[in-house]
Design a protein around this motif. Structure first.
Motif, PDB file in Angstrom:
ATOM      1  N   TYR A  33       0.837  -1.200   0.000  1.00 24.45           N
ATOM      2  CA  TYR A  33       0.000   0.000   0.000  1.00 24.45           C
ATOM      3  C   TYR A  33       0.870   1.247   0.000  1.00 24.45           C
ATOM      4  CZ  TYR A  33      -3.431  -3.209   2.184  1.00 24.45           C
ATOM      5  OH  TYR A  33      -4.266  -4.255   2.491  1.00 24.45           O
ATOM      6  N   TRP A  34       0.318   2.319  -0.553  1.00 26.64           N
ATOM      7  CA  TRP A  34       0.852   3.661  -0.362  1.00 26.64           C
ATOM      8  C   TRP A  34      -0.264   4.531   0.227  1.00 26.64           C
ATOM      9  CZ3 TRP A  34       5.744   5.407  -0.742  1.00 26.64           C
ATOM     10  CH2 TRP A  34       6.678   4.682  -1.507  1.00 26.64           C
ATOM     11  N   TYR A  35       0.101   5.267   1.272  1.00 28.08           N
ATOM     12  CA  TYR A  35      -0.804   6.218   1.893  1.00 28.08           C
ATOM     13  C   TYR A  35      -0.089   7.562   1.985  1.00 28.08           C
ATOM     14  CZ  TYR A  35      -3.601   2.236   3.519  1.00 28.08           C
ATOM     15  OH  TYR A  35      -4.361   1.097   3.582  1.00 28.08           O
ATOM     16  N   ARG A  36      -0.892   8.610   2.105  1.00 27.54           N
ATOM     17  CA  ARG A  36      -0.341   9.952   2.300  1.00 27.54           C
ATOM     18  C   ARG A  36      -0.931  10.511   3.596  1.00 27.54           C
ATOM     19  NH1 ARG A  36      -1.073  14.550  -2.250  1.00 27.54           N
ATOM     20  NH2 ARG A  36      -3.293  14.280  -1.761  1.00 27.54           N
ATOM     21  N   GLN A  37      -0.067  11.121   4.383  1.00 28.14           N
ATOM     22  CA  GLN A  37      -0.521  11.725   5.636  1.00 28.14           C
ATOM     23  C   GLN A  37      -0.037  13.166   5.673  1.00 28.14           C
ATOM     24  OE1 GLN A  37       0.886   9.904   9.327  1.00 28.14           O
ATOM     25  NE2 GLN A  37      -1.055  10.403  10.308  1.00 28.14           N
ATOM     26  N   SER A  38      -0.978  14.066   5.514  1.00 29.48           N
ATOM     27  CA  SER A  38      -0.643  15.482   5.601  1.00 29.48           C
ATOM     28  C   SER A  38      -0.666  15.905   7.052  1.00 29.48           C
ATOM     29  CB  SER A  38      -1.643  16.305   4.784  1.00 29.48           C
ATOM     30  OG  SER A  38      -1.637  15.882   3.431  1.00 29.48           O
ATOM     31  N   LEU A  43      -4.860   9.099   7.360  1.00 28.06           N
ATOM     32  CA  LEU A  43      -4.170   8.393   6.290  1.00 28.06           C
ATOM     33  C   LEU A  43      -5.036   8.380   5.042  1.00 28.06           C
ATOM     34  CD1 LEU A  43      -2.951   7.101   9.010  1.00 28.06           C
ATOM     35  CD2 LEU A  43      -2.084   5.379   7.449  1.00 28.06           C
ATOM     36  N   GLU A  44      -4.527   9.003   4.000  1.00 24.85           N
ATOM     37  CA  GLU A  44      -5.235   9.046   2.726  1.00 24.85           C
ATOM     38  C   GLU A  44      -4.720   7.931   1.844  1.00 24.85           C
ATOM     39  OE1 GLU A  44      -4.385  12.576   0.561  1.00 24.85           O
ATOM     40  OE2 GLU A  44      -5.729  12.108  -1.100  1.00 24.85           O
ATOM     41  N   PHE A  45      -5.580   7.016   1.469  1.00 22.54           N
ATOM     42  CA  PHE A  45      -5.199   5.897   0.603  1.00 22.54           C
ATOM     43  C   PHE A  45      -4.829   6.408  -0.777  1.00 22.54           C
ATOM     44  CE2 PHE A  45      -5.238   1.880  -1.440  1.00 22.54           C
ATOM     45  CZ  PHE A  45      -5.936   2.026  -2.627  1.00 22.54           C
ATOM     46  N   LEU A  46      -3.736   5.891  -1.311  1.00 23.22           N
ATOM     47  CA  LEU A  46      -3.304   6.283  -2.645  1.00 23.22           C
ATOM     48  C   LEU A  46      -3.445   5.136  -3.637  1.00 23.22           C
ATOM     49  CD1 LEU A  46      -0.084   8.353  -1.825  1.00 23.22           C
ATOM     50  CD2 LEU A  46      -2.382   9.201  -2.329  1.00 23.22           C
TER      51      LEU A  46
ATOM     52  N   PHE B 103      -8.665   3.279   6.330  1.00 20.25           N
ATOM     53  CA  PHE B 103      -8.479   3.856   7.653  1.00 20.25           C
ATOM     54  C   PHE B 103      -9.512   4.929   7.957  1.00 20.25           C
ATOM     55  CE2 PHE B 103      -4.503   2.280   9.422  1.00 20.25           C
ATOM     56  CZ  PHE B 103      -3.946   1.634   8.332  1.00 20.25           C
ATOM     57  N   GLY B 104      -9.820   5.072   9.239  1.00 17.40           N
ATOM     58  CA  GLY B 104     -10.572   6.218   9.705  1.00 17.40           C
ATOM     59  C   GLY B 104      -9.660   7.429   9.787  1.00 17.40           C
ATOM     60  N   THR B 105     -10.235   8.558  10.156  1.00 16.33           N
ATOM     61  CA  THR B 105      -9.487   9.812  10.182  1.00 16.33           C
ATOM     62  C   THR B 105      -8.645   9.974  11.439  1.00 16.33           C
ATOM     63  OG1 THR B 105     -11.463  10.867  11.042  1.00 16.33           O
ATOM     64  CG2 THR B 105     -11.051  11.066   8.676  1.00 16.33           C
ATOM     65  N   GLY B 106      -8.818   9.063  12.374  1.00 14.62           N
ATOM     66  CA  GLY B 106      -7.971   9.086  13.557  1.00 14.62           C
ATOM     67  C   GLY B 106      -8.564   9.852  14.717  1.00 14.62           C
ATOM     68  N   THR B 107      -8.155   9.471  15.928  1.00 12.11           N
ATOM     69  CA  THR B 107      -8.514  10.179  17.153  1.00 12.11           C
ATOM     70  C   THR B 107      -7.220  10.485  17.895  1.00 12.11           C
ATOM     71  OG1 THR B 107     -10.653   9.081  17.390  1.00 12.11           O
ATOM     72  CG2 THR B 107      -9.697  10.077  19.366  1.00 12.11           C
TER      73      THR B 107
END
Lengths: 116, 113
Positions: A33-38, A43-46, B103-107
């Motif tokens: 998997y690749w994800y992006r986290q701003s 976690l945004e799935f790519l 994934f969820g957006t997190g807590t």
């Protein structure tokens, strides 16, 4: 290796340049998997690779983003003509999926990309 | 499409108090369910997972989670929070091993003295 390895760990690039981010998954893992986290975001799935199947590219935000996985192992995420909004941490993960079952995904430490 | 909702963006808990982080998912069948933790500047670490069987699962660091099919929930709990538990917690679902992990957006958990 023992874990998922990503390189570089940090990358600063000028707006408009192309960048390549590399991921070495755990040996034998079929899914990647690749994800992006701003900053401050989830976690945004790519993109998702599973064995020899066509990758799920549904999360790629634009056609400037592409990824490949060679030989079912190493993956490269390429961002063309980088923009400032591309600045983020790019996370790679891999897992083993025996017969459609699931095991946990192991994450790399990420590549922090800064576009200036 | 499957989705995950973590309704609480931030939670503050006093050290020693109990904790419950909520997670709801949207999917027709029972998915695989996970909780991950991300400490500041660190990668994601798996806390626990549910695949099948006993609906109460135990994880690392004293965490547990309960799968409730009727509520489509997989809430994370800990009876007594420690200052070192301050981190971001992510719930994740996967329909089968051949499908992507969502994934969820997190807590974000803050622990007060």
């Amino acid at each position: 290796g023992a874990g998922v390895s990503q390189s570089p760990s940090n990358k600063v690039t000028e707006k408009g340049k192309d960048v390549e981010l590399r991921c070495d998954p755990i040996s034998g893992h079929t899914a990647l998997y690749w994800y992006r986290q701003s900053l401050g975001q989830g976690l945004e799935f790519l993109i998702y690779f599973q064995g020899n199947s066509a990758p799920d590219k549904s999360g790629l935000p634009s056609d400037r983003f592409s990824a490949e996985r060679t030989g079912g192992s190493v993956s490269t995420l390429t961002i063309q003509r980088t923009q400032q909004e591309d600045s983020a941490v790019y996370l790679c993960a891999s897992s083993f999926t025996p017969g459609g079952g699931s095991t946990e995904a192991f994450f790399g430490q990420g590549t922090r990309l800064t576009v200036v | 499409a499957q989705s995950v909702t973590q309704p609480d963006i931030h939670i503050t808990v006093s050290e020693g108090a109990s904790l419950e982080l909520r997670c709801n998912y949207s999917y027709g069948a029972t998915p695989y369910l996970f909780w991950y933790v991300q400490s500041p500047g660190q990668g994601l670490q798996l806390l626990l997972k549910y695949f099948s069987g006993d609906t109460l699962v135990q994880g690392i660091k004293g965490f547990e989670a309960e799968f409730k099919r009727s509520q489509s929930s997989f809430n994370l709990r800990k009876p007594s929070v420690h200052w070192s538990d301050a981190a971001e917690y992510f719930c994740a679902v996967q329909s089968t091993g051949f499908q992507k992990l969502v994934f969820g957006t997190g807590t974000r958990l803050l622990v007060s003295p």
